[in-house]
Design an enzyme around this catalytic site. Structure first.
Site, mmCIF file in Angstrom:
data_model
loop_
_atom_site.group_PDB
_atom_site.id
_atom_site.type_symbol
_atom_site.label_atom_id
_atom_site.label_comp_id
_atom_site.label_asym_id
_atom_site.label_seq_id
_atom_site.Cartn_x
_atom_site.Cartn_y
_atom_site.Cartn_z
ATOM 1 N N SER A 103 0.889 -1.171 -0.147
ATOM 2 C CA SER A 103 -0.108 0.136 -0.128
ATOM 3 C C SER A 103 0.847 1.193 -0.117
ATOM 4 O O SER A 103 2.213 1.403 0.456
ATOM 5 C CB SER A 103 -0.911 -0.024 1.278
ATOM 6 O OG SER A 103 -0.212 0.199 2.453
ATOM 7 N N GLU B 41 -8.642 3.896 -2.639
ATOM 8 C CA GLU B 41 -8.566 2.640 -3.348
ATOM 9 C C GLU B 41 -9.297 1.858 -2.215
ATOM 10 O O GLU B 41 -9.184 1.943 -1.133
ATOM 11 C CB GLU B 41 -7.243 2.230 -3.203
ATOM 12 C CG GLU B 41 -6.954 0.721 -3.584
ATOM 13 C CD GLU B 41 -5.505 0.252 -3.538
ATOM 14 O OE1 GLU B 41 -4.934 0.504 -2.608
ATOM 15 O OE2 GLU B 41 -5.176 -0.182 -4.525
ATOM 16 N N GLU C 223 6.002 -0.378 -5.441
ATOM 17 C CA GLU C 223 4.766 -0.762 -6.321
ATOM 18 C C GLU C 223 3.785 -0.644 -5.247
ATOM 19 O O GLU C 223 3.445 -1.381 -4.800
ATOM 20 C CB GLU C 223 5.074 -2.227 -7.041
ATOM 21 C CG GLU C 223 6.339 -2.242 -7.653
ATOM 22 C CD GLU C 223 6.157 -1.579 -9.076
ATOM 23 O OE1 GLU C 223 5.223 -1.254 -9.537
ATOM 24 O OE2 GLU C 223 7.282 -1.642 -9.742
ATOM 25 N N CYS D 178 -3.800 -4.601 -7.640
ATOM 26 C CA CYS D 178 -3.487 -3.303 -7.884
ATOM 27 C C CYS D 178 -3.905 -2.487 -9.148
ATOM 28 O O CYS D 178 -4.280 -1.189 -8.961
ATOM 29 C CB CYS D 178 -1.964 -3.062 -7.801
ATOM 30 S SG CYS D 178 -1.083 -4.067 -8.865
HETATM 31 P P1 NAP Z 1 0.646 -3.483 3.035
HETATM 32 O O1 NAP Z 1 -0.257 -3.560 4.219
HETATM 33 O O2 NAP Z 1 1.434 -2.090 2.728
HETATM 34 O O3 NAP Z 1 1.542 -4.533 3.107
HETATM 35 C C1 NAP Z 1 2.364 -5.067 1.994
HETATM 36 C C2 NAP Z 1 3.658 -5.971 2.732
HETATM 37 O O4 NAP Z 1 4.281 -5.220 3.358
HETATM 38 C C3 NAP Z 1 2.930 -7.061 3.636
HETATM 39 O O5 NAP Z 1 3.735 -8.120 3.508
HETATM 40 C C4 NAP Z 1 3.256 -6.366 4.977
HETATM 41 O O6 NAP Z 1 3.271 -7.389 6.051
HETATM 42 C C5 NAP Z 1 4.463 -5.903 4.670
HETATM 43 N N1 NAP Z 1 4.762 -4.579 5.663
HETATM 44 C C6 NAP Z 1 4.002 -3.787 6.131
HETATM 45 N N2 NAP Z 1 4.367 -2.922 6.928
HETATM 46 C C7 NAP Z 1 5.797 -3.128 6.904
HETATM 47 C C8 NAP Z 1 7.025 -2.562 7.656
HETATM 48 N N3 NAP Z 1 6.950 -1.551 8.406
HETATM 49 N N4 NAP Z 1 8.259 -3.169 6.931
HETATM 50 C C9 NAP Z 1 8.272 -3.958 6.198
HETATM 51 N N5 NAP Z 1 7.147 -4.722 5.810
HETATM 52 C C10 NAP Z 1 5.864 -4.311 5.980
HETATM 53 O O7 NAP Z 1 -0.379 -3.754 1.778
HETATM 54 P P2 NAP Z 1 -1.460 -4.944 1.412
HETATM 55 O O8 NAP Z 1 -2.693 -4.564 2.125
HETATM 56 O O9 NAP Z 1 -0.898 -6.239 1.839
HETATM 57 O O10 NAP Z 1 -1.555 -4.940 0.010
HETATM 58 C C11 NAP Z 1 -2.550 -4.169 -0.757
HETATM 59 C C12 NAP Z 1 -1.808 -3.069 -1.142
HETATM 60 O O11 NAP Z 1 -0.971 -3.250 -2.081
HETATM 61 C C13 NAP Z 1 -3.008 -2.206 -2.227
HETATM 62 O O12 NAP Z 1 -2.786 -0.914 -1.784
HETATM 63 C C14 NAP Z 1 -2.603 -2.520 -3.400
HETATM 64 O O13 NAP Z 1 -2.862 -1.425 -4.512
HETATM 65 C C15 NAP Z 1 -1.052 -2.625 -3.266
HETATM 66 N N6 NAP Z 1 -0.241 -3.624 -4.490
HETATM 67 C C16 NAP Z 1 0.508 -2.688 -5.380
HETATM 68 C C17 NAP Z 1 0.716 -3.635 -6.505
HETATM 69 C C18 NAP Z 1 1.652 -2.853 -7.446
HETATM 70 O O14 NAP Z 1 2.259 -3.624 -8.244
HETATM 71 N N7 NAP Z 1 1.588 -1.603 -7.645
HETATM 72 C C19 NAP Z 1 0.756 -4.953 -6.512
HETATM 73 C C20 NAP Z 1 -0.091 -5.616 -5.557
HETATM 74 C C21 NAP Z 1 -0.458 -4.568 -4.516
HETATM 75 P P3 NAP Z 1 2.712 -7.479 7.264
HETATM 76 O O15 NAP Z 1 1.431 -6.782 6.992
HETATM 77 O O16 NAP Z 1 2.480 -8.731 7.725
HETATM 78 O O17 NAP Z 1 3.395 -6.718 8.316
#
Ligand code: NAP
Length: 536
Positions: free
Chosen positions: A252, A405, A273, A307
């Site tokens: 995110s 989003e 990303e 995404c």
């Molecule tokens: P997220 O909450 O940001 O988490 C993504 C990853 O980051 C998870 O593995 C999470 O693990 C980890 N994370 C969280 N805080 C962290 C920190 N301080 N240090 C290191 N790692 C950390 O996102 P999500 O809800 O899982 O995924 C959905 C989002 O991803 C949406 O906004 C979507 O649009 C975006 N996305 C973008 C793309 C692209 O290519 N642009 C592709 C796919 C998804 P934990 O939660 O276990 O900590």
């Protein structure tokens, strides 16, 4: 207005295995895969559950800060010998992986479905994307990485070469929504460039990443070259940022911003990303039936947890009623289901948090006066996390769903009167990840595409055309990210660029006894000559 939908619900009736999901691999298989993750004595563990059933899938060891740093230590030790293998040998491993992924796809599809809750066809997108990435870098990386000669400062006398070195150990953080495809898109080029990798997949979809890890080892990858650590970002995130020579993050926008600010202190490279609020524009000359069918995939594939999913559709006023009727008819006809076969069109949301977020966006839209054309409700009889494909109209700017989003099966449809207005409204967002334009005149659609501030734009497609074309970069403008994956950029970002120039004969300063005025006059004439030299 809320119209109840006739979405069909399909449920499987075979004996249960992983996560209580019928037909899934046995629990012992999950344990074998989990044993590939980094763990140590006394590691804490978490039990994950299957979105289709809410039942346990696997018990995952959670790495500590110390274990994560030791994984980086092993990856750092393994890096020189991995970098010393020829780029051609690394390509051969990727091509073997390509074969293995296709040959063993059944198990990969099962695991992706069990962990993410998506439909089998959506899971197959992950198999095909993984194969495409392995094939692309398996055939091209040696050529893209090869040293290049460049014209030197002084023709003949200066010989310049541009070389690429691996960065070292790359830290990769992946989300749960595309566990195979995003692992492949980020990990495989990092390895192809001669780096070793420490990856933190999301706990929710760890088995899918571990499955690809197993296949990569069978394809010939040394085990320490790619290590998988599992754990919460809040616990091991700092270790990843501090130990990496380059960080590749997918997730995110808020998390991406936080990581970027801690990476800044070390000045290592990174790519982000991030999220999107992707628009689709239906131009006045579009084929309405095709546009409506395309919108169904663009908005509801992987239950909108993609995404690059479309969350806003702008339809020319002359087509709006016809488009809406056809789009809603097709959305209502989607079969929701939790089966490990191709019967269901749409699967489930992946986590309870997602169900809460999607439900909250729809409730907030209703409170702000939006019309629910179809969907709008959870479907617990299909499984604990199912939510209907949902189409909204009359969404005011004050509703959260207007600009934020959703990351779920919810789309808002708006009318417009002229194309400039549609482009302006499509661009009126903090994000810039993906966009889609529909028209019978593809040249005109491409002109409109160039005016959209999005990293990828698909004409007469929602997202799959750019997503599947590994040869072109993919990533976000504005708050959707920094850097790109795929294409040459997706490989070269994992390298340090080094230029070496060898100077022979004449120095680039006047020799002893040569008056500087004479020297600079000669050089000025030389620079003019150089400018006219062909082939430079
Ligand atoms: P997220 O909450 O940001 O988490 C993504 C990853 O980051 C998870 O593995 C999470 O693990 C980890 N994370 C969280 N805080 C962290 C920190 N301080 N240090 C290191 N790692 C950390 O996102 P999500 O809800 O899982 O995924 C959905 C989002 O991803 C949406 O906004 C979507 O649009 C975006 N996305 C973008 C793309 C692209 O290519 N642009 C592709 C796919 C998804 P934990 O939660 O276990 O900590």
């Amino acid at each position: 207005m809320t119209s109840s939908t006739a979405v069909t619900v399909e449920r499987e009736q075979r004996p249960t295995t992983i996560g209580g999901v019928v037909g899934a691999p046995p629990v012992s298989r999950a344990e074998t895969l989990v044993s590939r993750a980094v763990s140590g004595p006394g590691s804490e563990s978490v039990t994950m559950t299957a979105p289709f059933t809410g039942l346990p899938t696997a018990v995952l060891p959670q790495a500590s800060d110390w274990l994560t740093r030791s994984a980086f230590g092993r990856a750092r030790e393994a890096q020189p010998s991995w970098a010393a293998t020829s780029a051609a040998q690394r390509q051969r491993i990727l091509l073997r992986l390509h074969e293995l992924v296709l040959a063993r796809q059944r198990e990969g599809l099962d695991l992706v479905q069990v962990e993410s809750g998506k439909s089998r066809l959506d899971a197959f997108d992950e198999i095909s994307a993984t194969a495409l990435v392995a094939d692309y870098y398996g055939r091209r990386s040696a050529r893209l990485l090869a040293p290049r000669r460049a014209p030197g400062a002084l023709p003949v006398l200066t010989r310049a070469t541009h070389t690429r070195h691996p960065r070292g150990v790359v830290g990769i953080i992946s989300p749960w929504n595309y566990p195979l495809a995003l692992t492949a898109m980020d990990v495989l080029p990092a390895l192809a460039a001669g780096n070793t990798v420490v990856q933190k997949p999301d706990n929710q979809t760890a088995l899918s990443a571990l499955w690809l890890h197993e296949l990569a080892e069978q394809a010939g990858l040394p085990r320490d070259a790619w290590q998988i650590v599992l754990g919460k970002g809040s616990v091991i995130g700092d270790a990843i940022v501090e130990e990496s020579d380059y960080v590749c993050f997918t997730g995110s926008t808020p998390t991406g911003k936080r990581l970027a600010s801690s990476i800044a202190g070390r000045l290592t490279g990174y790519s982000l990303e991030l999220g999107g609020k992707n628009p689709m524009i239906v131009l006045p000359d579009a084929d309405v039936t095709k546009a409506a069918a395309g919108a169904v995939t663009a908005c509801f594939a992987s239950a909108g947890q993609l995404c690059v999913s479309v969350e806003r559709v702008y339809v020319h006023d002359s087509l709006r009623e016809r488009f809406l009727a056809e789009f809603a008819r097709r959305a209502r006809a989607l079969r929701l289901g939790a089966s490990l076969d191709y019967r269901a069109d749409m699967g489930s949301l992946t986590t309870e948090e997602q169900l809460r977020a999607v439900s909250a966006h729809v409730a907030d839209a209703r409170e702000h006066g939006a019309t629910v054309v179809t969907g709008g409700e959870a479907r617990p009889e299909a499984g604990p996390l199912f939510f209907e494909p949902t189409i909204l109209t009359d969404v005011p700017a004050s509703a959260a769903v207007f600009a934020d989003e959703t990351f779920g099966p919810v789309v808002s449809v708006y009318g417009y009167t002229d194309i400039d207005e549609a482009v302006e409204r499509a661009n009126d967002t903090a994000f810039g990840l993906n966009a889609s334009v529909w028209s019978r005149d593809t040249r005109h659609a491409q002109e409109v595409a160039t005016r959209l501030k999005a990293g990828t734009v698909n004409v007469n497609e929602g997202y799959a055309a750019t997503f599947g074309t590994v040869g072109v970069p993919m990533g976000g403008m504005k708050e959707s990210g920094v850097g790109r994956r795929n294409g040459a950029e997706g490989l070269l970002k994992y390298t340090e660029s080094q230029s070496i120039a060898v100077q022979r004969g004449l120095r680039l300063r006047p020799g002893r006894g040569v008056p500087p005025a004479l020297w600079t006059a000669a050089l000025t004439a030389g620079l003019r000559l150089l400018r006219r030299m062909p082939g430079r």
